[in-house]
Design an enzyme around this catalytic site. Structure first.
Site, PDB file in Angstrom:
ATOM      1  N   ARG A   1       0.842  -1.183   0.000  1.00  0.00           N
ATOM      2  CA  ARG A   1       0.000   0.000   0.000  1.00  0.00           C
ATOM      3  C   ARG A   1       0.891   1.250   0.000  1.00  0.00           C
ATOM      4  O   ARG A   1       1.982   1.251   0.595  1.00  0.00           O
ATOM      5  CB  ARG A   1      -0.852  -0.031   1.273  1.00  0.00           C
TER       6      ARG A   1
ATOM      7  N   THR B   1      -9.963   0.079  -9.504  1.00  0.00           N
ATOM      8  CA  THR B   1      -8.890  -0.765  -8.998  1.00  0.00           C
ATOM      9  C   THR B   1      -8.833  -1.958  -9.949  1.00  0.00           C
ATOM     10  O   THR B   1      -9.654  -2.074 -10.842  1.00  0.00           O
ATOM     11  CB  THR B   1      -9.256  -1.154  -7.554  1.00  0.00           C
TER      12      THR B   1
ATOM     13  N   ASP C   1      -8.072   8.189   0.558  1.00  0.00           N
ATOM     14  CA  ASP C   1      -8.556   7.083   1.394  1.00  0.00           C
ATOM     15  C   ASP C   1      -8.269   7.325   2.877  1.00  0.00           C
ATOM     16  O   ASP C   1      -8.748   6.578   3.732  1.00  0.00           O
ATOM     17  CB  ASP C   1      -7.941   5.749   0.952  1.00  0.00           C
TER      18      ASP C   1
ATOM     19  N   SER D   1     -10.084  -0.866   1.192  1.00  0.00           N
ATOM     20  CA  SER D   1     -11.111  -1.913   1.214  1.00  0.00           C
ATOM     21  C   SER D   1     -10.677  -3.115   0.381  1.00  0.00           C
ATOM     22  O   SER D   1     -11.441  -4.080   0.235  1.00  0.00           O
ATOM     23  CB  SER D   1     -12.427  -1.369   0.640  1.00  0.00           C
TER      24      SER D   1
ATOM     25  N   GLY E   1     -13.828   0.114  -4.971  1.00  0.00           N
ATOM     26  CA  GLY E   1     -13.851   1.045  -3.836  1.00  0.00           C
ATOM     27  C   GLY E   1     -14.494   0.399  -2.617  1.00  0.00           C
ATOM     28  O   GLY E   1     -14.149  -0.721  -2.239  1.00  0.00           O
TER      29      GLY E   1
HETATM   30  N1  GLY Z   1      -8.607   3.039  -3.137  1.00  0.00           N
HETATM   31  C1  GLY Z   1      -9.622   2.137  -2.781  1.00  0.00           C
HETATM   32  C2  GLY Z   1      -9.239   1.232  -1.670  1.00  0.00           C
HETATM   33  O1  GLY Z   1      -8.070   0.985  -1.457  1.00  0.00           O
HETATM   34  O2  GLY Z   1     -10.102   0.760  -0.974  1.00  0.00           O
END
Ligand code: GLY
Length: 588
Positions: A122, A399, A441, A471, A492
């Protein structure tokens, strides 16, 4: 590393039973002998049929990425080799979400039943980030500062994460894993219709930035058309520098310099030091159990695994199979459980390197029992009774997820992203890739929703070096130690519920994987207080839900879940999501 066991993939261990039954015969036997065990592979007469294979399977959101990853499996590479190859290829063929300018999570489960592990790559907040950076002097959140400016970008993690996965479990070099991506960037690929449509949709947002305009549009400003060859020479060179110098070829040297200069020119925060300090982490996945199946999914800084397990724990107390797929009764129970989980998400979830998250409690059966007692089977509980908050509109998101299983039964489930479709819309000049807008986020201010309408609090406030809450839910399901389902999705806030429903469709409703992936989905996230439903749920069902007190909104498709199921005889079943026209599952 975090001190987790460092297991190895054995190329000699075979997962196959000898003399395997045909899939149809096996399924017929399963359906006769295990009425509720679910996890059926395929049934004659079903509307949707998965792709089948015997040795290896890849499911991604782009045919070219699927193809190059499958080549790796066919040449004797393992699931990690193929996954990393797919990850880099998607960064070329699907720039709206495939990326090297973002981050994500990879879940890896060995075929020999060894402990699954998660690689967290991340994005991290730059050292110069601060709690109120998205607020004005009066403490009001400044619209779009966390979405479409250079401040929106977290320090990218993808290159470090993919390289770490390969280093720990791969059998090919980083250079080999990058070769197809470099070729696709240098020589170009044929543009599919979805590529053009995406660029047209995002034109206004993207063409503000000269480097983005020059990279993704023609000189006259028009978008590349279906059937045309699209080349990315700057990106090819950026990828080549990684092939030549490893992760230092991205986090130091020329590419790092280009990123840092891009930031300096536009008041962004990411420095050479931030890039050098980026560290992927090896994490222990969240582990739960649902009706005899082991569920492994992503731990914080993603909320995905925690809440999938929490919702499944709540729903385990109901006879879901009996109430039936997408009946009003089932959707009602799911929505009530989802609301409770998303309310907890807002309160408790954040980066466990910075805050304590009560993971054990949230995923315990005892807590689920307690929450279940608050669910009224005959009435929807208003979200305001659970927690007050401000609803916000949904925003576009993009995503991407891919799943891989190799001939040794090793499984990889990977979700990565730059957040919105095309992330911040900002291309690093001279480097040819888009930067994420993942800082959105974080909770810009406690109680103020992000682009997905998700509320966050103290646990997810901006802090230097912290990872923003996600998420993303790459998930692997096991039965008696054997990998049986590999799944995950974009979407999302809807990633959690999309992944949840594919698990339930397989386990509760006995669907084959293509049917499970294709079936209409529902979503509730506590706030806004509405059930979001895809086309395909009957008007009668919607009326019954409204009678129970729900607000029901029919909206566009949710998620794009690329999944693989493994039959008891080792046959592989691929289910690519028809919600993306470029999705594909292929095996050999
Ligand atoms: N950017 C969406 C997530 O990581 O949940």
């Amino acid at each position: 590393m975090d001190g987790l066991p460092h297991w190895h993939f054995s190329k000699t261990a075979s997962r196959r039973c000898s003399g395997g039954l045909s899939a149809t015969l096996l399924t017929a036997i399963l359906s006769l002998t295990s009425l509720h065990a679910g996890a059926q592979a395929i049934l004659e007469g079903e509307r949707f049929h998965p792709v089948t294979a015997q040795h290896g399977m890849v499911a991604t959101s782009h045919t070219l990425a699927t193809k190059v990853a499958l080549d790796v499996l066919e040449n004797g590479g393992n699931a990690i080799d193929a996954a990393v190859t797919a990850g880099f290829a998607l960064a070329v063929t699907q720039p709206r979400s495939g990326n090297i300018g973002g981050g994500g999570f990879m879940l890896i489960a060995p075929g020999d039943g060894g402990e699954p592990e998660a690689i967290d790559y991340r994005e991290m907040a730059p050292a110069g980030a601060s709690e109120a950076m998205f607020q004005d002097e009066d403490g009001n959140v400044v619209k779009n500062r966390s979405r479409f400016t250079h401040l929106a970008a977290g320090v990218p993690g993808t290159v470090a994460g993919l390289a770490l996965a390969l280093e720990r479990h791969g059998t090919i070099s980083l250079r080999q894993a990058l070769a197809p991506a470099i070729r696709l960037a240098k020589d170009g690929f044929t543009v599919p219709q979805r590529f053009t449509a995406g660029l047209e949709q995002a034109r206004e947002r993207l063409t503000r930035w000269p480097a983005t305009r020059a990279t993704f549009y023609k000189e006259d400003g028009s978008a590349w058309q279906p059937g045309e060859l699209f080349r990315q020479p700057d990106l090819a060179q950026t990828l080549q520098r990684i092939a030549d110098n490893g992760v230092k070829g991205f986090y130091e040297g020329e590419t790092a310099r280009l990123i840092a200069e891009e930031m300096e020119r536009h008041d962004g925060l990411i420095t050479l030091e931030d890039l050098k300090n980026y560290t992927p982490r090896v994490r222990k996945p969240v582990h739960g159990n649902y009706r005899g199946y082991d569920i492994y999914s992503m731990s914080p800084p993603s909320s995905g695994g925690t809440h999938i397990v929490q919702i499944l724990n709540i729903l385990e107390g109901y006879p879901i199979q009996e109430s039936g797929h997408n009946s009003a009764k089932t959707i009602h129970l799911m929505a009530e459980a989802m609301k409770l989980a998303y309310a907890d998400r807002a309160e408790y979830l954040g980066d466990t390197d910075y805050v304590d998250v009560p993971l054990e409690g949230l995923t315990s059966k005892a807590y689920a029992k307690q929450l279940r007692a608050d669910i009224d089977p005959a009435n929807a509980r208003p979200a305001s009774d659970i927690r007050a908050g401000q609803p916000a509109p949904y925003e576009s998101n993009e995503t991407t997820h891919f799943s891989v299983v190799d001939q040794w039964g090793n499984a990889v489930s990977n979700t990565y992203t730059i957040n919105f479709s095309y992330g911040s819309g900002i291309t690093v000049e001279g480097a040819g890739f888009l930067l994420n807008n993942e800082m959105d986020d974080f909770s810009a201010k406690p109680g103020v929703p992000n682009a997905y309408g998700l509320i966050g609090g103290e646990a997810n406030k901006v802090e230097p070096g912290k990872r923003m809450l996600s998420s993303m839910s790459p998930t692997i399901v096991r039965k008696d130690g054997r990998n049986v389902l590999v799944t995950g999705s974009p979407g999302g806030s809807r990633i959690i519920t999309t992944t949840l429903q594919v698990i339930m469709n397989v386990i509760d409703h006995g669907m084959n994987i293509q049917t499970a992936v294709s079936a209409p989905r529902v979503h509730h996230q506590w706030l806004p207080d509405e059930i979001r439903i895809e086309q395909g749920v009957s008007p009668d069902t919607i009326r019954l839900l409204e009678d129970l007190g729900h607000t029901v909104v029919t909206n566009s498709a949710m998620g794009a879940i690329q999944s693989i199921m493994v039959g008891e005889d080792g046959t592989l079943y691929g289910g690519a999501d028809p919600r993306r026209s470029t999705s594909s599952a292929m095996g050999f």
